[in-house]
Design a protein around this motif. Structure first.
Motif, mmCIF file in Angstrom:
data_model
loop_
_atom_site.group_PDB
_atom_site.id
_atom_site.type_symbol
_atom_site.label_atom_id
_atom_site.label_comp_id
_atom_site.label_asym_id
_atom_site.label_seq_id
_atom_site.Cartn_x
_atom_site.Cartn_y
_atom_site.Cartn_z
ATOM 1 N N LYS B 129 0.835 -1.200 0.000
ATOM 2 C CA LYS B 129 0.000 0.000 0.000
ATOM 3 C C LYS B 129 0.875 1.258 0.000
ATOM 4 O O LYS B 129 0.649 2.183 -0.770
ATOM 5 N N ALA B 130 1.888 1.240 0.872
ATOM 6 C CA ALA B 130 2.729 2.440 1.016
ATOM 7 C C ALA B 130 3.535 2.709 -0.253
ATOM 8 O O ALA B 130 3.789 3.863 -0.608
ATOM 9 N N SER B 131 3.949 1.643 -0.947
ATOM 10 C CA SER B 131 4.861 1.863 -2.074
ATOM 11 C C SER B 131 4.198 2.667 -3.187
ATOM 12 O O SER B 131 4.866 3.417 -3.899
ATOM 13 N N LYS B 132 2.875 2.528 -3.321
ATOM 14 C CA LYS B 132 2.178 3.318 -4.353
ATOM 15 C C LYS B 132 2.285 4.798 -4.027
ATOM 16 O O LYS B 132 2.511 5.633 -4.897
ATOM 17 N N GLU B 133 2.075 5.129 -2.756
ATOM 18 C CA GLU B 133 2.153 6.539 -2.335
ATOM 19 C C GLU B 133 3.587 7.059 -2.471
ATOM 20 O O GLU B 133 3.827 8.169 -2.955
ATOM 21 N N VAL B 134 4.533 6.210 -2.078
ATOM 22 C CA VAL B 134 5.926 6.666 -2.054
ATOM 23 C C VAL B 134 6.480 6.832 -3.472
ATOM 24 O O VAL B 134 7.327 7.702 -3.705
ATOM 25 N N LEU B 138 8.411 10.227 -4.463
ATOM 26 C CA LEU B 138 9.750 10.298 -5.066
ATOM 27 C C LEU B 138 9.716 11.057 -6.390
ATOM 28 O O LEU B 138 10.590 11.881 -6.665
ATOM 29 N N GLU B 139 8.682 10.790 -7.169
ATOM 30 C CA GLU B 139 8.588 11.476 -8.462
ATOM 31 C C GLU B 139 8.565 12.990 -8.236
ATOM 32 O O GLU B 139 9.266 13.755 -8.887
ATOM 33 N N ARG B 140 7.747 13.398 -7.259
ATOM 34 C CA ARG B 140 7.600 14.823 -7.011
ATOM 35 C C ARG B 140 8.856 15.419 -6.384
ATOM 36 O O ARG B 140 9.323 16.475 -6.805
ATOM 37 N N SER B 141 9.423 14.765 -5.372
ATOM 38 C CA SER B 141 10.574 15.382 -4.708
ATOM 39 C C SER B 141 11.768 15.416 -5.664
ATOM 40 O O SER B 141 12.513 16.399 -5.702
ATOM 41 N N ALA B 142 11.934 14.340 -6.465
ATOM 42 C CA ALA B 142 13.056 14.325 -7.411
ATOM 43 C C ALA B 142 12.877 15.428 -8.458
ATOM 44 O O ALA B 142 13.820 16.163 -8.772
#
Lengths: 325, 253
Positions: B129-134, B138-142
């Motif tokens: 579940k968490a990996s979808k959010e993360v 990552l896409e946004r922070s990168a």
């Protein structure tokens, strides 16, 4: 009500066009951004939608004040989701205003230098955790009173934004009531917090509807244009009638000794808010005006390098793409 | 150390990371440089708090002492926390907040990818579940790190300063101890050291695009994930986060 005392602009357009425009509104047609509209209609709407958007943005501050101190993980999550919704409402409302020919940056500048207002309620502090419940219950409750009829407002983009906003606001109101109910039914200290929040926020919530109809000189034109759907006093009475039984259900004391059921009118009587306090807050002398505006100004100023940086990058990227083609 | 004791420690490490970082990110509410960022920061904080409920809920269950996720979040002291030092350092400017997020998200996404195949189904389910959010975090922070690193002279300078400040906190993510050894043996979680190569590849690519220089130092602060020595900042964060629960013990909210 997140837009208070919005002055209707006088309009000096061709009488024939004006009459045709009014006839469209009277038939219940929606006015869309590319349609002809009187300059006064456009300006009044920019002011009203802009003020509403600013209220959503400034409204993040008193609620954000408690995110880091929320008492459970669930309450923290609910509050974060709510504040995120409010920022989202700000975003659609700025977009709706943009269709009238004003940019979000222009509106922001007008908020920051004080040319535009936001709802007076957000110039009051949130002092204990029950305030967060009370903000959802009373402040969002008062906002919904005004926004439900605005779903039928004449300007299409505003009406559509209100439909979406109202769904979320109703949810917030229920969550707020649930939070304060938990406290009203909790320990004596929690009940004291709930009572304190109600006592402090009651009159400022009544003020959200704007001055009494007898002192509200700008309503008529806005009502004819269906930008304003009900008078201030109608909505205020509706709010009092809805809220008093809820206070009684919570087992809290009424925040105003003047609240009494009036059999003859079929409504609750109540004490009018202190309008001199209201006008003071509007003029900038509320308990938090200076801090709220400073917080927004700092966010804008401190964030300038971020906005400039991201813009510069987007331009470089576009130039590189262009060069490669 | 029994397997369950090690598992409980591991779960606290996961949940404390998301709790403390979620708290830090939520401090931005209403103060971000632009409205879209306010929304994205609140959304990230919300995801992290949701993940905390799952990790700490499971930690309490594994401990078997009747503690809820809220008990663990609000009623432990600094020495009981098992988060990385990276997530407790103050936000600094927006650049430092997003740089910290990017470094954490890079590690977090790799870690969760491994945890999705954990031998413990409960861990695998939370990770899925968490990996979808993360992935979105990552896409946004990168993207933001790249945009600001390769933006103006000032944004580049600030992002390089952020990376220089935060880099000494990166090493702790890859340190292993007896808790990790037990998790590897049980097939529950990977050896932290084994994630370093993937992390370095990912971060080298992002910082390269951002035109930023990764500091040439292998030094790493440590003590957060073992609880031996947190920064001075964590205590202040807890005084705020735990205040209501501490001041009104036993109240239901």
């Amino acid at each position: 009500m997140y837009a208070q005392m919005v002055k209707s602009e006088a309009t000096q357009d061709d009488p024939e066009k004006l009459a045709a425009f009014q006839a469209r509104i009277d038939r219940g047609e929606k006015i869309e951004p590319k349609d002809w509209m009187p300059e006064g209609y456009r300006k009044t709407l920019i002011r009203q939608i802009g003020q509403h958007a600013h209220s959503e943005i400034v409204g993040q501050l008193p609620e954000g004040n408690w995110i880091t101190r929320a008492p459970t993980l669930e309450r923290k999550a609910i509050l974060l989701a709510k504040v995120q919704d409010e920022a989202g409402h700000g975003l659609y409302l700025y977009c709706a205003a943009e269709t009238l020919g004003v940019s979000r940056d222009e509106l922001t500048e007008m908020l920051l230098d004080g040319r535009m207002k936001y709802s007076s309620i957000f110039n009051y502090p949130t002092l204990n955790w029950a305030d967060i419940g009370a903000v959802g219950w009373l402040v969002d409750g008062a906002a919904i009173m005004n926004q439900v009829p605005l779903q039928r407002t004449s300007f299409g983009p505003y009406s559509r934004a209100m439909i979406r906003v109202c769904k979320e606001e109703s949810f917030h109101q229920r969550q707020g009531y649930d939070a304060i109910r938990k406290m009203a039914e909790g320990t004596p200290e929690q009940k004291k917090m709930a009572q304190d929040a109600l006592n402090r926020l009651w009159f400022p919530s009544l003020m959200m509807f704007g001055p009494s109809d007898k002192d509200s000189v700008h309503s008529e034109q806005s009502m004819a244009w269906k930008i304003k759907m009900n008078t201030n006093d109608e909505l205020r009475q509706k709010f009092v009638d809805q809220t008093v039984p809820q206070i009684e259900f919570l087992g809290l004391e009424l925040p105003d000794p003047g609240i009494k059921w009036n059999e003859e009118r079929g409504h609750y009587d109540y004490t009018d808010p202190d309008w001199s306090e209201f006008f003071d807050v509007i003029k900038g002398n509320g308990p938090c005006n200076t801090d709220r505006l400073a917080a927004r100004n700092n966010a804008w100023k401190d964030g300038a390098w971020v906005r400039d940086g991201l813009l510069a990058h987007a331009q470089k990227k576009a130039a590189r793409k262009h060069a490669a083609e | 150390m029994t397997r369950d004791e090690a598992l409980a420690q591991f779960l606290l490490r996961m949940g404390d990371n998301t709790l403390i970082l979620g708290h830090r990110v939520s401090e931005w509410c209403g103060h971000a440089p632009v409205l879209e960022e306010d929304i994205a920061l609140a959304n990230t904080a919300l995801d992290l708090i949701g993940q905390t409920q799952m990790w700490l809920g499971l930690a309490g269950e594994v401990q078997g002492m009747g503690k809820s996720a809220d008990d663990l979040a609000f009623l432990r002291d600094v020495w009981d926390f098992r988060n990385l030092l990276l997530v407790e350092v103050p936000n600094g400017d927006f650049g430092r907040t997003l740089m910290r997020q990017c470094l954490f998200d890079a590690w977090h996404s790799i870690q969760l990818g491994h945890l999705m195949t954990s031998s413990d189904e409960r861990v695998a389910a939370i990770a899925a579940k968490a990996s979808k959010e993360v992935a979105y975090h990552l896409e946004r922070s990168a993207d933001t790190v790249v945009g600001l690193g390769d933006g103006t002279e000032e944004s580049h300078r600030r992002m390089q300063e952020a990376l220089d400040y935060l880099w000494p906190y990166v090493g702790e993510m890859f340190q292993s101890d007896e808790v990790d050894a037990e998790m590897v043996k049980a097939g529950i979680a990977p050896d932290p050291a084994s994630l370093r190569a993937d992390f370095d590849a990912l971060i080298t690519r992002i910082m390269g695009e951002a035109t930023l220089t990764i500091p040439d130092s292998a030094f790493g602060h440590k003590g957060g994930r073992t609880g031996k020595m947190h920064t001075e900042h964590l205590g202040h964060l807890l005084t705020q986060m735990q205040w209501l629960q501490r001041a009104y013990p036993g109240a239901k909210w």
